[in-house]
Write an enzyme that holds these catalytic residues in place. Structure first.
Site, PDB file in Angstrom:
ATOM      1  N   CYS A  83       2.574  14.949  47.122  1.00  0.00           N
ATOM      2  CA  CYS A  83       2.412  13.763  46.299  1.00  0.00           C
ATOM      3  C   CYS A  83       3.728  13.379  45.614  1.00  0.00           C
ATOM      4  CB  CYS A  83       1.333  13.904  45.233  1.00  0.00           C
ATOM      5  SG  CYS A  83      -0.278  14.247  45.925  1.00  0.00           S
TER       6      CYS A  83
ATOM      7  N   TRP B 285      -0.581  13.414  49.259  1.00  0.00           N
ATOM      8  CA  TRP B 285      -0.919  14.446  50.236  1.00  0.00           C
ATOM      9  C   TRP B 285      -2.284  14.956  49.789  1.00  0.00           C
ATOM     10  CZ3 TRP B 285      -1.886  19.798  50.295  1.00  0.00           C
ATOM     11  CH2 TRP B 285      -1.854  20.397  51.562  1.00  0.00           C
TER      12      TRP B 285
ATOM     13  N   ASN C  43      -0.248  14.632  40.637  1.00  0.00           N
ATOM     14  CA  ASN C  43       0.194  15.559  41.678  1.00  0.00           C
ATOM     15  C   ASN C  43      -0.248  16.947  41.238  1.00  0.00           C
ATOM     16  OD1 ASN C  43       1.578  17.066  43.591  1.00  0.00           O
ATOM     17  ND2 ASN C  43       3.528  16.947  42.514  1.00  0.00           N
ATOM     18  N   GLY C  44      -0.934  17.681  42.122  1.00  0.00           N
ATOM     19  CA  GLY C  44      -1.383  19.028  41.768  1.00  0.00           C
ATOM     20  C   GLY C  44      -2.878  19.154  41.983  1.00  0.00           C
TER      21      GLY C  44
ATOM     22  N   ARG D  29       7.044  13.476  50.494  1.00  0.00           N
ATOM     23  CA  ARG D  29       6.214  14.418  49.745  1.00  0.00           C
ATOM     24  C   ARG D  29       4.735  14.323  50.108  1.00  0.00           C
ATOM     25  NH1 ARG D  29       9.055  16.385  45.323  1.00  0.00           N
ATOM     26  NH2 ARG D  29       7.113  17.117  44.434  1.00  0.00           N
TER      27      ARG D  29
ATOM     28  N   LYS E 108       6.605  17.672  52.354  1.00  0.00           N
ATOM     29  CA  LYS E 108       7.860  18.412  52.224  1.00  0.00           C
ATOM     30  C   LYS E 108       7.768  19.509  51.175  1.00  0.00           C
ATOM     31  CE  LYS E 108      12.291  19.031  52.887  1.00  0.00           C
ATOM     32  NZ  LYS E 108      12.622  19.760  54.114  1.00  0.00           N
TER      33      LYS E 108
ATOM     34  N   GLU F 236      11.420  30.863  63.612  1.00  0.00           N
ATOM     35  CA  GLU F 236      11.811  29.547  63.106  1.00  0.00           C
ATOM     36  C   GLU F 236      11.723  28.494  64.232  1.00  0.00           C
ATOM     37  OE1 GLU F 236      12.090  28.303  60.330  1.00  0.00           O
ATOM     38  OE2 GLU F 236      13.355  26.543  60.537  1.00  0.00           O
TER      39      GLU F 236
ATOM     40  N   HIS G 216       2.891  44.817  73.904  1.00  0.00           N
ATOM     41  CA  HIS G 216       1.769  45.429  73.174  1.00  0.00           C
ATOM     42  C   HIS G 216       0.607  44.464  73.002  1.00  0.00           C
ATOM     43  CE1 HIS G 216       4.173  48.970  72.427  1.00  0.00           C
ATOM     44  NE2 HIS G 216       5.158  48.184  72.023  1.00  0.00           N
TER      45      HIS G 216
ATOM     46  N   LYS H  34       9.272  25.217  64.025  1.00  0.00           N
ATOM     47  CA  LYS H  34       9.757  23.839  64.205  1.00  0.00           C
ATOM     48  C   LYS H  34       8.915  23.123  65.256  1.00  0.00           C
ATOM     49  CE  LYS H  34      11.711  23.373  61.338  1.00  0.00           C
ATOM     50  NZ  LYS H  34      12.142  24.333  60.379  1.00  0.00           N
TER      51      LYS H  34
ATOM     52  N   GLU I  54       5.252  22.377  63.964  1.00  0.00           N
ATOM     53  CA  GLU I  54       5.092  21.324  62.949  1.00  0.00           C
ATOM     54  C   GLU I  54       5.487  19.950  63.466  1.00  0.00           C
ATOM     55  OE1 GLU I  54       9.058  22.598  60.336  1.00  0.00           O
ATOM     56  OE2 GLU I  54       7.307  21.857  59.305  1.00  0.00           O
TER      57      GLU I  54
HETATM   58  C1  AGP Z   1       9.625  24.151  57.375  1.00  0.00           C
HETATM   59  O1  AGP Z   1      10.158  23.237  58.243  1.00  0.00           O
HETATM   60  C2  AGP Z   1       8.777  23.632  56.293  1.00  0.00           C
HETATM   61  N1  AGP Z   1       9.232  22.472  55.670  1.00  0.00           N
HETATM   62  C3  AGP Z   1       8.235  24.681  55.337  1.00  0.00           C
HETATM   63  O2  AGP Z   1       7.932  25.839  56.038  1.00  0.00           O
HETATM   64  C4  AGP Z   1       9.112  25.047  54.106  1.00  0.00           C
HETATM   65  O3  AGP Z   1      10.229  25.770  54.499  1.00  0.00           O
HETATM   66  C5  AGP Z   1       8.247  25.829  53.106  1.00  0.00           C
HETATM   67  O4  AGP Z   1       7.164  25.028  52.706  1.00  0.00           O
HETATM   68  C6  AGP Z   1       9.040  26.277  51.901  1.00  0.00           C
HETATM   69  O5  AGP Z   1       9.548  25.197  51.186  1.00  0.00           O
HETATM   70  P1  AGP Z   1      10.641  25.411  50.074  1.00  0.00           P
HETATM   71  O6  AGP Z   1      11.873  25.924  50.751  1.00  0.00           O
HETATM   72  O7  AGP Z   1      10.848  24.050  49.479  1.00  0.00           O
HETATM   73  O8  AGP Z   1      10.096  26.397  49.098  1.00  0.00           O
END
Ligand code: AGP
Length: 616
Positions: A2, A75, A101-102, A27, A611, A485, A508, A489, A492
């Protein structure tokens, strides 16, 4: 999670609020809405979907002119992404409009109370209760919105940033904050509230940090902050040290492409000023006392998602350099399992946004156990660094694309600097060893640049694999978090099944996933630096190839040993093993970005994500 904007001043509020929302859309983009006050009336427009939908609505159903307004990009948590659940929410008598937000954790109880009092609730959200509660409190608060806000906040549980306007106080915007982010932009004859400075940096660089449980009251000429009891408090001023242009695409089609390209600069900036001419680390800025660093007996990294992967990479380096055990904990799990952490632990919270609620809560828990805490963070003035004993900022610049790229590389750099500093202070490395590693680090911007110059093959491959149903990623040692990682990527951005595994673990169980043609991307260890690991990975490649996998190797220049065993080889520069994640991750970022683009996805704002994750 948000985006919130509030404005009061001399200009047209709607334009400023919508422009701010555009900068905060990363956001959350499930819905967007705005409210302004004009001629003693509230006017609200809101729409499900991206901000563009709201803008279309504003085109067909314009709002009256006003110099006071609020806006929200959502969001969804409580209630689906619909028009009626979109913020702002308005009290039954159309007096008050609120954005939030929250999560208000006691909302069910408050909803029942309101329903019992005959209030009709028009949405499924937790936020709406606040609008009704404010309207009910106004008469008890002499019709003073700030006092009504304080009274309501004292009743709320959970995490919240709230911003409200009242049609009978048209020149006032009131904000409140507990756990979720809220910053004030101080202008000349105008003032701003936002979840992130990006919303107002085009207008002012003077910002104020709000603390926990504080209420802020804005008029065009004043900013007043109190705690929830009404006692005045002083907010800490700071200057935003980047320009509005840093949060724009700068000629790139996507923020993600721009941010991938910025990595050499970001890495260089994150090293700058932290290495002395005679080859030592100096981190005086962090206020980490040497005595504390000498006394600790373990390091615990708390982080989520990409930041946790950066922590996993750093574990290999810090343990090697310091001989201290390093535990990497997913912040969302940390405090629920009675972790062993105390005064002898250095807890490092890694977070790009500095607002991730899971990481913040883990940090607070570590503090209650007496741990010394250090934040590695990209967002100046955010909550996690503010609540940590010490902070080392990364200088990636604003990261807008939801998928983290430059933050990852700079988090590794910062964590490596901390590791080297620990080694320097504790005497676990000789001076010339430290100098050698620092030179390697200083060489990384140009190495990352080399990778960026040669991405055409990766992009072609991504387009070729766009219809795959599953992609597996393998790595060993530091290549393992890189594999995780790469898979994150792809998940997502491309919404595909993708998983990262330690290459040796595949046999395994997960090897059962391999069938004819499944792409397997392997991060191959340096043939010269770690011949032992290199050869083991070649064996793992043979195991999957024997079962029909299509192998894509990410291998260093000159490693001809890999050629017979891979269907494609993506070349990266030769660097020491601990530096390899900084170059090997880049092709994986490009791969995911290109593949998602080929699938027609919105790369900067992938579905279901936001984000900054400010709920638990
Ligand atoms: C990764 O591409 C994501 N955006 C997500 O995993 C992110 O790294 C995670 O939510 C942590 O965010 P931060 O670094 O703002 O704490």
């Amino acid at each position: 999670m948000c985006g919130i904007v509030g404005y009061v001043g001399q200009q047209q509020a709607l334009e400023i609020v919508v422009a701010g929302l555009r900068r905060l859309e990363y956001r959350g983009y499930d819905s967007a809405g705005v409210a302004v006050i004009s001629d003693g009336e509230l006017s609200v427009r809101k729409k499900a979907g991206k901000l563009a939908n709201l803008e279309t609505l504003l085109g067909s159903d314009p709002m009256p002119q006003s110099t006071t307004g609020i806006g929200h990009t959502r969001w969804a948590t409580h209630g689906g992404p619909t028009d009626s659940n979109a913020h702002p929410h308005v009290s039954e008598d159309s007096t008050v409009a609120v954005i939030h937000n929250g999560i208000i954790e006691n909302f069910a109880e408050l909803r029942s109370e309101l329903a019992a009092a005959g209030v009709h609730l028009a949405s499924e959200t937790d936020t709406e209760v606040v609008a009704h509660l404010l309207a009910h409190e106004l008469p008890n608060a002499d019709d003073d919105l700030p006092e009504a806000m304080r009274r309501v906040c004292r009743r709320l549980e959970g995490a919240f940033t709230l911003v409200a306007i009242d049609r009978s106080q048209p020149d006032v915007v009131v904000g409140a904050r507990r756990n979720s982010p809220l910053v004030v932009g101080v202008g000349d004859g105008e003032n701003f509230l936002a979840s992130d400075v990006a919303a107002f940096v085009a207008h002012t660089k003077q910002a104020l940090e709000l603390g926990q449980d504080q209420v802020v009251v804005l008029t065009a000429d004043s900013v007043t902050v109190t705690d929830f009891a009404g006692e005045p408090v002083e907010a800490k001023p700071y200057l935003v040290d980047w320009d509005a242009s840093a949060a724009e695409k700068g000629g790139y089609d996507l923020f993600m492409l721009k941010e991938i390209a910025e990595q050499p600069r970001a890495v260089a900036d994150s090293l700058r000023g932290r290495i002395t001419k005679d080859g030592r680390i100096q981190l005086d800025e962090t206020n980490l006392e040497e005595a504390t660093l000498r006394s600790i007996n373990k390091v615990v990294v708390i982080a989520c998602g990409t930041a946790a992967h950066a922590g996993m990479v750093a574990k290999y380096a810090i343990e090697h350099w310091t001989r201290l055990p390093v535990e990497v904990e997913l912040a969302s799990e940390f405090r629920y399992r009675d972790p062993i952490v105390g005064p002898d632990s250095l807890v490092i919270a890694i977070s790009q946004s500095g607002e991730t609620m899971d990481t913040l809560m883990a940090l607070r828990y570590a503090k209650t156990q007496g741990a010394r805490t250090l934040a590695i963070c990209n967002t100046v003035g955010s909550t996690i660094p503010r609540e940590s004993d010490a902070v080392l900022y990364t200088y990636a610049g604003p990261e807008i694309a939801v998928a983290s790229t430059k933050a990852f590389l700079t988090q590794i750099i910062a964590a490596y600097l901390v590791g080297m500093y620990l080694a320097q202070v504790r005497g676990t490395m000789f001076e010339d060893e430290i100098r050698r590693v620092l030179l390697q680090l200083e060489d990384m911007p140009s190495k990352v640049d080399l990778v960026l110059d040669t991405t055409e093959g990766v992009r072609e491959l991504a387009r070729d694999l766009a219809n795959s149903t599953s992609v597996l990623f393998l790595g060993r040692h530091v290549g393992y978090p890189v594999a995780l990682e790469g898979a994150l990527k792809l998940k997502e951005l491309a919404y595909m099944h993708a998983e990262g595994f330690p290459a040796g673990e595949l046999k395994h169980g997960p090897i059962a996933l391999i069938e004819d043609g499944v792409p397997v991307i392997v991060v191959v260890p340096s043939a010269t630096g770690r011949a032992d690991l290199h050869d083991k990975v070649i064996s793992n490649i043979q195991e999957v190839r024997a079962r029909g996998a299509r192998v894509i190797a990410i291998a260093e220049e000159g490693d001809e040993g890999i050629t017979p065993f891979a269907d494609h080889v993506i070349r990266i520069p030769v660097v020491p093993t601990l530096m390899q994640p900084l170059v090997a991750t880049v092709p994986l970022q490009v791969f995911a970005c290109e593949l998602a683009t080929a699938k027609g996805h919105d790369v900067d704002q992938p579905r279901n994500l936001a984000k900054s994750v400010t709920v638990e």
